[in-house]
Motif scaffolding. Structure first.
Motif, mmCIF file in Angstrom:
data_model
loop_
_atom_site.group_PDB
_atom_site.id
_atom_site.type_symbol
_atom_site.label_atom_id
_atom_site.label_comp_id
_atom_site.label_asym_id
_atom_site.label_seq_id
_atom_site.Cartn_x
_atom_site.Cartn_y
_atom_site.Cartn_z
ATOM 1 N N TYR A 179 12.645 2.040 56.961
ATOM 2 C CA TYR A 179 13.283 3.011 57.834
ATOM 3 C C TYR A 179 13.375 4.341 57.095
ATOM 4 C CZ TYR A 179 14.794 -1.284 60.225
ATOM 5 O OH TYR A 179 14.836 -2.507 60.841
ATOM 6 N N LEU A 189 16.905 -3.228 65.639
ATOM 7 C CA LEU A 189 15.695 -2.863 64.906
ATOM 8 C C LEU A 189 15.083 -4.050 64.175
ATOM 9 C CD1 LEU A 189 16.722 0.607 63.398
ATOM 10 C CD2 LEU A 189 15.183 0.170 65.322
ATOM 11 N N LYS A 243 13.873 -6.727 67.359
ATOM 12 C CA LYS A 243 13.155 -6.256 68.551
ATOM 13 C C LYS A 243 11.713 -6.773 68.551
ATOM 14 C CE LYS A 243 11.326 -1.890 66.726
ATOM 15 N NZ LYS A 243 11.089 -0.485 67.004
ATOM 16 N N ASP A 270 9.745 -5.524 71.264
ATOM 17 C CA ASP A 270 9.050 -4.478 72.003
ATOM 18 C C ASP A 270 9.880 -3.207 71.925
ATOM 19 O OD1 ASP A 270 7.174 -3.236 73.496
ATOM 20 O OD2 ASP A 270 7.800 -4.070 75.431
ATOM 21 N N GLN A 271 9.257 -2.067 72.088
ATOM 22 C CA GLN A 271 9.955 -0.795 71.997
ATOM 23 C C GLN A 271 10.780 -0.540 73.250
ATOM 24 O OE1 GLN A 271 6.992 1.789 69.113
ATOM 25 N NE2 GLN A 271 7.420 2.499 71.180
ATOM 26 N N LYS A 295 9.156 3.755 76.191
ATOM 27 C CA LYS A 295 7.773 3.513 76.610
ATOM 28 C C LYS A 295 7.109 4.757 77.188
ATOM 29 C CE LYS A 295 8.895 -1.300 77.721
ATOM 30 N NZ LYS A 295 8.369 -1.815 76.458
ATOM 31 N N VAL A 315 16.447 5.549 66.047
ATOM 32 C CA VAL A 315 15.605 4.736 66.929
ATOM 33 C C VAL A 315 14.370 5.515 67.372
ATOM 34 C CG1 VAL A 315 15.502 3.574 69.166
ATOM 35 C CG2 VAL A 315 17.525 3.298 67.712
ATOM 36 N N GLU A 352 11.906 5.652 64.544
ATOM 37 C CA GLU A 352 11.269 4.372 64.266
ATOM 38 C C GLU A 352 10.289 3.964 65.358
ATOM 39 O OE1 GLU A 352 11.406 2.674 61.414
ATOM 40 O OE2 GLU A 352 12.541 4.426 60.758
ATOM 41 N N GLU A 353 10.484 4.474 66.568
ATOM 42 C CA GLU A 353 9.609 4.075 67.669
ATOM 43 C C GLU A 353 8.542 5.118 67.973
ATOM 44 O OE1 GLU A 353 11.675 2.537 71.037
ATOM 45 O OE2 GLU A 353 12.433 0.847 69.865
ATOM 46 N N TYR A 389 8.792 8.534 68.370
ATOM 47 C CA TYR A 389 9.108 9.683 69.206
ATOM 48 C C TYR A 389 9.968 10.694 68.452
ATOM 49 C CZ TYR A 389 7.247 7.105 73.181
ATOM 50 O OH TYR A 389 6.416 6.427 74.040
#
Length: 677
Positions: free
Chosen positions: A277, A523, A526, A528-529, A532, A589, A592-593, A595
Motif C-alpha cells: 500500500y 483491502l 476483496k 473485486d474492485q 468500476k 482506496v 489502491e484501485e 483511480y
C-alpha cells in the motif's frame, strides 16, 4: 522551593519599612547581602557586579497589549555577577495584575532562599530609593495597578540530578551500549575473517551464500549451514565469548549489530510481500510533518511568544493556518489512527490465514507482544532520555514553565510503561506527547476481538462495529456538550477539560481506528474492485475533497468557545474525526484501485519510504528538540510566518538526522528479529 505555596497578598509599589529581620522573616545573611546590593546601586558609580545584577532584572517591553507581558530579564548575566561575599541568583516572580498573569526575572544574592525572595518582594524591599525594581504595568495598559504575588521560583546555578535521573541515564547508556558492542564485535569478526581466509576460499564462501559478517545470515540460513560446523564457523566462534553457545552469539550479533539493523532503512523500494500500500507512506509522512509543524507552533505559543494576541488574530482569520496549530485539533492524529487500524487488521488477517484460518489465544498473545516489542523499547528510551536530559540542562527563563508540564514524570512513569498514561487523571503526564502510544495500543488490542466477530458471523460483526462507532460519536458529542468544550484551536489547547476528558480518551477517539480496521479488512479480503467506472471515481474524489473542506471550514464557523450547552459544537466534535478518517480512506482506496491519478503518484514516491521507516522515531523525538530550543531562549519568540517556517524546518532537519540514528540504534535492534530458517 516554594512551588506549592501560593500567595495572593496585594502589594502596592511603595515600600513597607520593616525594622527587624524577625518581622521580615528573612535570613540574616540574605538581608545583609541584599542591603549591600541595594546600597551599591544608590552610589554614584556602582561596582560592576551591582550593575550586572540590576541590568539582569526583567523590564517592561513594548506591545504589552499584543501579549508581551513576561519580563524574563537575563539569567546568564545575573549568574555572572560576583560580589565580594555573594554571587547573583536568578529568580522568577510570578504575578497577577487584574486579569494579566506574567512573570518578572529578578537577580538577588545567592544567600537568599526562595522563601526569603518571596518576603523581599511582598514587603517591597527590592527598590532604588522610592522606585521599585518590580514595577507594575501602568494604569494606561492595565486598569488595576496592584499586583498579586502568586509564586517565586529560583533557578539553581548548578545541575543536581537525583537518583531517578541517574538511573534513567544509566538505562539509556546500556540500551545504546548493547548495539554498539554487537557492531564492534561484528566488525572485528569480519576483519579477522578477511585476514585469515584466503582470497580463493573467501570467494568460494561468498558464492555459497555466506554474507560479509561471517556466519550471520541477513536473509536467513539453512539448517545445514547452521549445523555444518565448518572450520570458518569454528574460527568465528573462537573469537567470541566462550561462555555463550555459537547460536546465542550469532543471534545477538544479528539482532543488534548496526550492520544488520541499518539495512533497508534508507531504501526507496518496498520489499513487503503482497504489496505494501505504497500510498500509505506519503500519507504517514505528511501527517507526521503536520504534527511537527503544529507542535513547533504550540510549544512557542504556550510558553514564550511575545505577540500571542497577534498570532491568535492571524490564525483565526484564515483556514490556511490549519497546517500550523489552528482550526480542528490535530486531524493528522486521526490519519495516524486510521493507518494504525488498517495495518493492524491486515497484519492479523494474514497471521490468521497462515494459521489455517484459526484465531487462537496464542496467536493473539503473539500479536500483542509483537506490538509491545515494536513500540516500547524506543518509547522507554525516550522517556528515560528526556527525564535524564532535563535534569542536566541549565535552561533559560522559560525552562521552569516547560519542566512544570513534565513534573509528574517521577510519579506517573508507570503509566507510560503500562501504556495507560491517557487514562490517568494527571493534567501533566510524563512526556505528554506519548499519550498517543497508549491510545494506539488500546485501540490495537481491540482488533483481535473485532476480527473474531468477523470470522464468526458477518451480521454480528456489523452490529458490533456499528455500535462501537455510535458509542465513540456519542461520547465525543456528550462530553463536549456537558463540559462546554471548544472545537477550535487555539482555544481548545488552553482548556484543561478538553485534554483531560476528550482529546486523549479511547472512547472519544476510537472512530478513525475502527474505520481503519474496516478498510484493512476490505483491502485484504476483496476479490473485486469497488470502483468500476471513472464517474464513480470522480464522484468519490469530489465528495472526499468537499468533506475535508467542510470539516476544516466548520471549525472556523464554530471557533467561539461555547458558554453553555451547544448542540452544533457537540455534533461537530462527535462527527468531524470519523468524517476526516472517511475522507482519507477514500484516498487510500482510490489509490489502491487505480483511480488515484497524480495523487497516487505523489503519495507513492520512493522518497517517502525511508522517511516512513523512521517516522516512529521522528514522532517520539521531535518534541525534545522543540523543548530544548524554547527552554534555552533568553528572550521571547516573536511570531511571524517566516520565523515559524524557519523554526519548523530546523526542527525537521534535526529530527530526521537523529531519528535515523535512533531507528538503527534502538528501535530495530530491540525488535529482536533474527532468521529462523
Amino acid at each position: 522551593m516554594a512551588l506549592g505555596f501560593l500567595v495572593f497578598f496585594l502589594f502596592a509599589g511603595s515600600s513597607l519599612e520593616l525594622e527587624t529581620t524577625q518581622a521580615l522573616n528573612v535570613s540574616k545573611k540574605c538581608e545583609e547581602d541584599t542591603n549591600a546590593f541595594l546600597w551599591e546601586l544608590n552610589q554614584e558609580r556602582p561596582r560592576e557586579y551591582a550593575v550586572r545584577m540590576y541590568d539582569a532584572f526583567g523590564k517592561m517591553g513594548s506591545n504589552v497589549e499584543g501579549g508581551n507581558v513576561n519580563q524574563p530579564g537575563s539569567r546568564q548575566q545575573c549568574q555572572s555577577a560576583n560580589g565580594s561575599t555573594f554571587s547573583g541568583q536568578y529568580c522568577q516572580v510570578f504575578l497577577q495584575q487584574e486579569t494579566v498573569h506574567y512573570f518578572v526575572g529578578i537577580c538577588v544574592p545567592d544567600s537568599c532562599r526562595e522563601e526569603d525572595v518571596e518576603m523581599l518582594v511582598l514587603y517591597g524591599r527590592l527598590q532604588i530609593g522610592q522606585t521599585s525594581l518590580i514595577p507594575p504595568f501602568p494604569s494606561i495598559l492595565v486598569n488595576q495597578t496592584a499586583q498579586a504575588l502568586l509564586m517565586t521560583h529560583c533557578l539553581s546555578n548548578t545541575v543536581s540530578p537525583d537518583a531517578l535521573d541517574v538511573t534513567c541515564l544509566f538505562v539509556c547508556c546500556v540500551m545504546v551500549a548493547i548495539p554498539l558492542a554487537a557492531t564492534v564485535l561484528t566488525a572485528i569478526i569480519r576483519w579477522k575473517r578477511n585476514r585469515e581466509v584466503s582470497p580463493s576460499l573467501e570467494s568460494s564462501s561468498i558464492n555459497t551464500g555466506l554474507n560479509l559478517y561471517g556466519t550471520l545470515k541477513i536473509n536467513g540460513s539453512s539448517g545445514s549451514e547452521r549445523n555444518s560446523g565448518t572450520s570458518e564457523e569454528k574460527d568465528i566462534t573462537s573469537h567470541t565469548l566462550l561462555c555463550f553457545p555459537r547460536s546465542c552469539v550469532n543471534w545477538g550479533l544479528q539482532a543488534f549489530s548496526l550492520q544488520n539493523t541499518s539495512l533497508g532503512v534508507l531504501s526507496t523500494s518496498s520489499s513487503i510481500p503482497g504489496g505494501g500500500y505504497s500510498s500509505l507512506n506519503g500519507i504517514r509522512v505528511l501527517s507526521l510533518f503536520w504534527i511537527m509543524c503544529g507542535h513547533s507552533t504550540q510549544f512557542s505559543v504556550i510558553y514564550n511568544l511575545d505577540n500571542k494576541k497577534h498570532w491568535e488574530k492571524a490564525v483565526k482569520s484564515s483556514p490556511l493556518y490549519v497546517i500550523a496549530f489552528a482550526g480542528p485539533v490535530f486531524l493528522a492524529v486521526d490519519s495516524f489512527l486510521l493507518l494504525g487500524g488498517l495495518l493492524s487488521a491486515r497484519s492479523l488477517l494474514n497471521s490468521i490465514n497462515r494459521a489455517d484460518g484459526k484465531l487462537s489465544i496464542s496467536l493473539v498473545a503473539s500479536y500483542l507482544f509483537n506490538r509491545i516489542k515494536r513500540i516500547q523499547p524506543l518509547h522507554l528510551f525516550i522517556l528515560c532520555f528526556t527525564t535524564g536530559l532535563t535534569s542536566l540542562v541549565r535552561g533559560g527563563p522559560y525552562w521552569f514553565q516547560i519542566m512544570e508540564t513534565m513534573a509528574d514524570c517521577k510519579t506517573y512513569w508507570w503509566g507510560n510503561v503500562l501504556l495507560i498514561i491517557n487514562l490517568l487523571t494527571s493534567s501533566q503526564p510524563c512526556i505528554p506527547w506519548a499519550w498517543y502510544l497508549s491510545l494506539d495500543f488500546q485501540c490495537y488490542a481491540t482488533t483481535p476481538l473485532l476480527l473474531y466477530f468477523y470470522k464468526l458471523n458477518r451480521g454480528v460483526f456489523a452490529a458490533v462495529a456499528g455500535g462501537l462507532m455510535l458509542m465513540t460519536i456519542a461520547s465525543g458529542a456528550i462530553t463536549t456538550a456537558l463540559l462546554q468544550l471548544p472545537v477550535f484551536l487555539p482555544s481548545s489547547v488552553f482548556h484543561l477539560n478538553y485534554g483531560l476528558h476528550y482529546y486523549v480518551k479511547p472512547y472519544t477517539r476510537y472512530g478513525p481506528f475502527l474505520i481503519g480496521i474496516l478498510t484493512g479488512i476490505y483491502l485484504t479480503t476483496k476479490k473485486d474492485q469497488v470502483l468500476k467506472q471513472k464517474w464513480q471515481a470522480a464522484l468519490g474524489w469530489f465528495c472526499c475533497l468537499s468533506l475535508m473542506a467542510v470539516v476544516v471550514g466548520l471549525a472556523y464557523v464554530l471557533q467561539e468557545e461555547p458558554t453553555s450547552l451547544s448542540l452544533p459544537h457537540a455534533l461537530y466534535q462527535g462527527l468531524h474525526r470519523p468524517l476526516w478518517a472517511l475522507a482519507v480512506t477514500w484516498i487510500i482506496v482510490a489509490c489502491e484501485e487505480g483511480y488515484g491519478g497524480f495523487i497516487k503518484s505523489f503519495l507513492s514516491l520512493g522518497f517517502w519510504l525511508p522517511l516512513s521507516n523512521i517516522s516512529f522515531a521522528c514522532y517520539l523525538s521531535h518534541p525534545i528538540f522543540i523543548i530544548i530550543y524554547i527552554g534555552l531562549q533568553e528572550t521571547p519568540i516573536h511570531y511571524t510566518d517566516l520565523n515559524f517556517m524557519y523554526m519548523f524546518l530546523g526542527h525537521v532537519v534535526l529530527t530526521l538526522v537523529v531519528s535515523y540514528v535512533l531507528t538503527v540504534l534502538i528501535e530495530k535492534p530491540f525488535l529482536l528479529k533474527y532468521s529462523r530458517t
